[in-house]
Design a protein around this motif. Sequence first.
Motif, mmCIF file in Angstrom:
data_model
loop_
_atom_site.group_PDB
_atom_site.id
_atom_site.type_symbol
_atom_site.label_atom_id
_atom_site.label_comp_id
_atom_site.label_asym_id
_atom_site.label_seq_id
_atom_site.Cartn_x
_atom_site.Cartn_y
_atom_site.Cartn_z
ATOM 1 N N ARG A 131 0.869 -1.214 0.008
ATOM 2 C CA ARG A 131 -0.112 0.164 -0.035
ATOM 3 C C ARG A 131 0.887 1.182 -0.027
ATOM 4 N NH1 ARG A 131 -5.381 -1.616 3.351
ATOM 5 N NH2 ARG A 131 -6.133 0.309 2.365
ATOM 6 N N GLU A 132 2.058 1.332 -0.750
ATOM 7 C CA GLU A 132 2.733 2.610 -1.049
ATOM 8 C C GLU A 132 1.971 3.635 -1.620
ATOM 9 O OE1 GLU A 132 6.427 2.104 -2.960
ATOM 10 O OE2 GLU A 132 7.374 0.965 -1.353
ATOM 11 N N LEU A 133 1.030 3.066 -2.406
ATOM 12 C CA LEU A 133 0.308 3.937 -3.277
ATOM 13 C C LEU A 133 -1.265 3.950 -2.896
ATOM 14 C CD1 LEU A 133 1.571 3.114 -6.896
ATOM 15 C CD2 LEU A 133 2.570 5.235 -5.469
ATOM 16 N N ASP A 134 -1.938 4.868 -3.127
ATOM 17 C CA ASP A 134 -3.284 5.069 -3.012
ATOM 18 C C ASP A 134 -3.900 4.189 -4.195
ATOM 19 O OD1 ASP A 134 -3.541 6.546 -0.589
ATOM 20 O OD2 ASP A 134 -2.903 8.177 -1.835
ATOM 21 N N VAL A 135 -3.507 4.565 -5.481
ATOM 22 C CA VAL A 135 -4.134 3.902 -6.751
ATOM 23 C C VAL A 135 -2.886 3.512 -7.592
ATOM 24 C CG1 VAL A 135 -5.505 4.038 -8.672
ATOM 25 C CG2 VAL A 135 -6.197 5.230 -6.450
ATOM 26 N N LEU A 136 -3.023 2.461 -8.176
ATOM 27 C CA LEU A 136 -2.212 2.042 -9.258
ATOM 28 C C LEU A 136 -2.979 1.788 -10.449
ATOM 29 C CD1 LEU A 136 0.804 1.278 -10.503
ATOM 30 C CD2 LEU A 136 0.585 -1.174 -9.556
ATOM 31 N N ILE A 137 -2.638 2.444 -11.648
ATOM 32 C CA ILE A 137 -3.382 2.247 -12.648
ATOM 33 C C ILE A 137 -2.633 1.376 -13.800
ATOM 34 C CG2 ILE A 137 -4.652 3.605 -14.772
ATOM 35 C CD1 ILE A 137 -4.537 5.910 -12.791
ATOM 36 N N CYS A 138 -3.147 0.278 -14.040
ATOM 37 C CA CYS A 138 -2.511 -0.783 -14.830
ATOM 38 C C CYS A 138 -3.176 -0.560 -16.062
ATOM 39 C CB CYS A 138 -2.461 -2.118 -14.198
ATOM 40 S SG CYS A 138 -1.303 -2.177 -12.777
#
Length: 423
Positions: A131-138
Amino acid sequence: MARRSAEEFLHFEHAPTKPLLNLAAREIQEREQFVLLDEQQVAVEVVMQAVERARAAATRTVVVVLGGPGSGKSVIALSLLGELARKGRRVHHATGSSAFTNTMRKIAGRRNRRVQTLFKYFNDYMESEPRELDVLICDEAHRIRETSVKRYTPRQLREKAGRQIDELINVASVPVFLLDENQTVRPGEMGSLAEITAAADALRCRLEVVRLAGQFRCGGSDAFDTWVARLLGLDRLPPVPWSKLGDDFVVASAASPDALDAWLRQRMDSHGGTGRLSAGYCWRWSDPESTPDGRRLVDDVVIGGWRRPWNAKPGQRVPDAPESYYWASDERGFGQVGCIYTAQGFEYDWSGVIFGPDLVRRDGRWIARREYSHDPAAKKADDLEFGRLVRNTYKVLLTRGMQGTCLYSTDPETQAFLEEMAG
């Protein structure tokens, strides 16, 4: 740092030639370039609601957006990136495509290189914390691989490497996967709804799926996408001449490579826009050769007396030719033949496609012929998978055009079939 990067992201200058990238840059800067269709807006809202749930209750939601060519997956991805960056959320955009990621870094980070860090690759998260990121867009999630291990991955990372899909899910509170399951073109690419669903379930994440229908392009044709699927046997319905499905999108066949070249030039001269020629991977791809005047691309694609070079190889610069990453978006790319790995993920106005001898029509059905392929990755696949990958390759190449597409085959029987279907 995330908020500062986001603010910098909103004020870059850009000069892209590709319409989607033009719109993407202005969207991130001005916020209102994309008018999302109903299903696309639903996808954005599903992600934004998942982000709020994650912040309020520490829940994790995997969002999958399914759609075919031109359905707006990249538009959704870039809209989300701009909106989340403006809100100061920790967000990355990731792909498995060097061409797309490098092009977006060039456009978005033209004035400030720190902005480039928002654009990543799928294999960048081996050492990330949960959870380093809020959102990862793949984006183009069909290109997810079994593992992030590469040729030069250090031994200590190889020994503890897990599955790439798990890394992508674990790094964000809301991982978002945008995919077209009929765009897998290399062995080992395993991004699919089934794989993502299984991984989300194993990691105890909530799953939400949004299915897109129709098309969203600056032009383009839903009818043409359907026609291509039927043409290549990717639809249960049989092939049908374009005249029975057609709309304002232009579909044509050319009797020769010279005629294909002429068709592209005529369309660009009379209607404007960008044009590119691509082909199946049926010719060797040489390193540039040295001449008294400097390095030059080799004319590897030879059909009778017609000769053209492939686009430049990654990492090999040649005067007067764009780097491989920018073949689709740099006007100097017109003189070269694009391969699947430089065309995938991009769009241009006018598309010329050469069917090589790796996929031919015989007795009313398609035959994939491994012996004519020069793709070192695809040739490792078994016969069944090779046939699927080759048809997916031509599906991708055929669906790059936004205003029109012209087809040619080096095989006479296949050429006769294409001429009939383009009528």
